[in-house]
Enzyme design. Sequence first.
Site, PDB file in Angstrom:
ATOM      1  N   ASP A  38       1.157 -19.879   1.386  1.00  0.00           N
ATOM      2  CA  ASP A  38       0.009 -18.968   1.501  1.00  0.00           C
ATOM      3  C   ASP A  38      -0.646 -18.745   0.146  1.00  0.00           C
ATOM      4  O   ASP A  38      -0.035 -18.964  -0.905  1.00  0.00           O
ATOM      5  CB  ASP A  38       0.435 -17.626   2.105  1.00  0.00           C
ATOM      6  CG  ASP A  38       1.443 -16.887   1.235  1.00  0.00           C
ATOM      7  OD1 ASP A  38       2.397 -17.527   0.744  1.00  0.00           O
ATOM      8  OD2 ASP A  38       1.273 -15.669   1.020  1.00  0.00           O
TER       9      ASP A  38
ATOM     10  N   GLU B  56       4.340 -15.348   1.339  1.00  0.00           N
ATOM     11  CA  GLU B  56       5.097 -14.809   0.206  1.00  0.00           C
ATOM     12  C   GLU B  56       4.297 -13.715  -0.473  1.00  0.00           C
ATOM     13  O   GLU B  56       4.827 -12.715  -0.933  1.00  0.00           O
ATOM     14  CB  GLU B  56       5.400 -15.941  -0.800  1.00  0.00           C
ATOM     15  CG  GLU B  56       6.287 -15.530  -1.967  1.00  0.00           C
ATOM     16  CD  GLU B  56       5.544 -14.982  -3.179  1.00  0.00           C
ATOM     17  OE1 GLU B  56       6.175 -14.440  -4.073  1.00  0.00           O
ATOM     18  OE2 GLU B  56       4.293 -15.080  -3.223  1.00  0.00           O
TER      19      GLU B  56
HETATM   20 ZN    ZN Z   1       3.111 -17.348  -5.873  1.00  0.00          ZN
END
Ligand code: ZN
Length: 396
Positions: free
Chosen positions: A85, A146
């Site tokens: 992401d 994340e």
């Molecule tokens: Zn990162």
Amino acid sequence: MSTENNINQLYKNSIKILTDLIAFKTVSGEDNNSLIDYCDEILKKLGATSFKTFDEEKKRVNLFATIKAKKPNGTKPIILSGHTDVVPVSKSWSTDPFKATIKEDKLYGRGACDMKGFIACALAYAPIYSKANLNRDINFSFTFDEETACQGAPILIEELKKRGIKNGICIIGEPTNMKIIDAHKGCYEYTTYFEGLAGHSSAPHKGVSAVEYAAQYVNKLIELRQELKNRTSKKSIFDPPYSTLQIGGIFGGIAHNVIADKCHVNWETRPVVKEDGIFLNSEIDKYANEVLLPEMKKVSSKSSIKKEIIGEIIGFNRVQNSEACELVSSLTRDNSREVVSFGTEAGLFQEIGISTVVCGPGSIEQAHKVDEYIMLDELKKCLDLLEGIKKNSTVN
Ligand SMILES: [Zn+2]
């Protein structure tokens, strides 16, 4: 082909793959299936086995793929780990953020350094691993979300535990300019919701002001912040050395003359040690449930205080003689160890017994910014590290 040609080809492939990866708009929270399928296909063609783990809606997915050792000799497997992401983009970019653009010695694009650059290098290098006489498995771990408090990785970690994959050496390729990072604080984010009773401002005793109770809650947090400072051990390696706490926002109320029935507070803490996080949570929960809530309920029994966990990224602890750090040091000839102020998935791998290091191409200075870029040279350095890993993982 000469070695130099090989390296050039690898480098070109890494740029080609990075360009493809940037074109997938995998902003946190969005569907990342097509990017994961792209990675899975590259690795499957090379003979890798893989499995996926998902969020509840199967909208977001983690991939764990393995290039098996041809000549296993009990050496610990390697895990090359990256999150897929990226953070959102604003309108002020000077290029299309989802189109890789090379200008001079830099490649621009959202995720160029954080952290599709590392994933691209790992995928570009994968064909060489697949042909080598590996004495250990090389794994690829690509996670979702994340950036929003590590929502994807814990799901993958659970599956690793089930499958008995609890030992290995993990390299998290977050942008560190290929420096070795062996510790960071935790990062816990919360939103606390207050619900009271609306009413006319001329009779505050007949309502329950969610805003006023939220203010008291915030004051208590600020008081606890001082206690966190006092708890710090003198040996702390972090800057600042103590666990921090910060109020990110207070939202509530509709007018001067209306008692606010709703308010919420966004706050976070960055614990140096897990115990500080536990201490803080238990103290603030006790205050909310034993002091504030009974008072609110005296006026309206429907009053409530609810703390939502947005994410709890556990800290990454320095360990002496870390296998992961020593491996990377032996390959990059850099014996330094640094700590960083940003959170990563490292603590999650470390917690299940996997020796972990954070080391990857690009600089965190360019991450999360308008016109994010990676220095092209960093990709080459990363490929060198992957080459070193091959040499370290091959038998004749
Ligand atoms: Zn990162």
